[in-house]
Design a protein around this motif. Sequence first.
Motif, mmCIF file in Angstrom:
data_model
loop_
_atom_site.group_PDB
_atom_site.id
_atom_site.type_symbol
_atom_site.label_atom_id
_atom_site.label_comp_id
_atom_site.label_asym_id
_atom_site.label_seq_id
_atom_site.Cartn_x
_atom_site.Cartn_y
_atom_site.Cartn_z
ATOM 1 N N LYS A 1 1.863 2.001 -0.263
ATOM 2 C CA LYS A 1 2.596 2.370 1.149
ATOM 3 C C LYS A 1 4.099 2.682 1.023
ATOM 4 N N THR B 1 11.972 -0.106 1.991
ATOM 5 C CA THR B 1 11.011 -0.997 1.484
ATOM 6 C C THR B 1 10.879 -0.563 -0.090
ATOM 7 N N TYR B 2 10.642 0.678 -0.520
ATOM 8 C CA TYR B 2 10.672 0.820 -2.004
ATOM 9 C C TYR B 2 11.811 0.651 -2.547
ATOM 10 N N LEU C 1 -1.064 -2.146 -3.068
ATOM 11 C CA LEU C 1 -1.217 -1.479 -1.588
ATOM 12 C C LEU C 1 0.415 -1.430 -1.045
ATOM 13 N N ASP C 2 0.881 -2.575 -1.005
ATOM 14 C CA ASP C 2 2.396 -2.574 -0.415
ATOM 15 C C ASP C 2 3.206 -1.415 -1.305
ATOM 16 N N PRO D 1 -3.241 5.967 1.113
ATOM 17 C CA PRO D 1 -2.561 4.899 0.115
ATOM 18 C C PRO D 1 -4.027 3.858 -0.205
ATOM 19 N N ARG D 2 -4.536 3.262 0.848
ATOM 20 C CA ARG D 2 -5.652 2.335 0.410
ATOM 21 C C ARG D 2 -6.835 2.981 -0.503
ATOM 22 N N TYR E 1 4.705 6.180 0.015
ATOM 23 C CA TYR E 1 4.388 7.298 0.960
ATOM 24 C C TYR E 1 5.154 7.191 2.237
ATOM 25 N N ASP E 2 5.860 6.055 2.470
ATOM 26 C CA ASP E 2 6.777 6.052 3.432
ATOM 27 C C ASP E 2 8.196 6.775 3.181
ATOM 28 N N GLU F 1 -3.283 8.282 6.922
ATOM 29 C CA GLU F 1 -2.641 6.841 7.115
ATOM 30 C C GLU F 1 -3.580 6.064 5.969
ATOM 31 N N GLU F 2 -4.629 6.268 5.859
ATOM 32 C CA GLU F 2 -5.651 5.607 5.150
ATOM 33 C C GLU F 2 -5.483 5.967 3.638
ATOM 34 N N GLN G 1 -0.533 10.331 -5.857
ATOM 35 C CA GLN G 1 0.752 9.539 -5.982
ATOM 36 C C GLN G 1 1.749 10.087 -6.995
#
Length: 239
Positions: free
Chosen positions: A175, A112-113, A171-172, A194-195, A178-179, A191-192, A10
Motif C-alpha cells: 500500500k 509511509t514508504y 500489505l502495508d 495491493p491486497r 502504491y500511495d 483500491e483492492e 509492483q
Amino acid sequence: SLCKKPEYVQGEIITNGSKRSLRARLMKLLPCSGAKKPAAQTQNSVEDELELSAVRHRPEGLEQLEAQTRFSRKELQILYRGFKNECPSGVVNEDTFKDIYSQFFPQGDASTYAHFLFNAFDTDHNGSVSFEDFVMGLSILLRGSVQEKLNWAFNLYDINKDGYITKEEMLDIMKAIYDMMGKCTYPILKEETPRQHVEIFFQKMDKNKDGVVTIDEFIDCCQNDENIMRSMQLFENVI
C-alpha cells in the motif's frame, strides 16, 4: 502500459515510474557523490581523515569501513563528503527521508514508504541513520550478492523486526508503494489491487501455510519464482 501483466504490476510501477530510481535517489541524498571533483578541490587522505572527526557523530575509520563494505577508500571519501554536506550533524533523521521521497513522487504520498525505508537503514533502531548505517546498506544494495540483497529486502518487509513477514506487513509495504506512486500509474489502480497482489505473493511464499513467511521461505521463493523476483524488483529497486 505499466500493467501489461498483473503479477508484475509492483515491479513495473517501480521500474517504469522511476527508471533511475536507485541511483537517482542516492544522488539526491548525496548530490556531491555523483559529480567529479575539480582538481583544486581534491583533498588528500589526511584531510579526509580530519573531516571524518569533525562532526558530532564520528564514524568509524575509513579503513574499517573499507573492510566492511564494497567501496574503495576514494569512494568512501566522496560519499562522506556528500553526506556531511547534506547532514552536518553526521546523522540523517526520518524527516529527511520523507523530504527526499516527497520530491521524487510529488503526485503521491511517500511518507509511509519513507518511514519503512528509514527503519530498514536504521539498523540499531535509535531513530537516526549514521554514515556507517547508510554506507553499509548502500554497499549491499549496489554491490551485494543476491543473498545479501534478499536479506536486506526481507528486513524491509519485516516491519516489526520479529524475524517473520506477515500478510499484514506485506500489505502495508505494498500500500505504501502504491500511495507513493499516486497518479504516476496508468491505468489508475483500483483500491483492492495491493491486497490482490499480496494474496498471490504470500500464498507462494508461505510454503508451510503457518501464516508467516520466514527468511528461508522468502529467499527460496524469490530465487525460484521468476514472476515474484521480477514483480518485487529486489535487485535494483528496493529503495
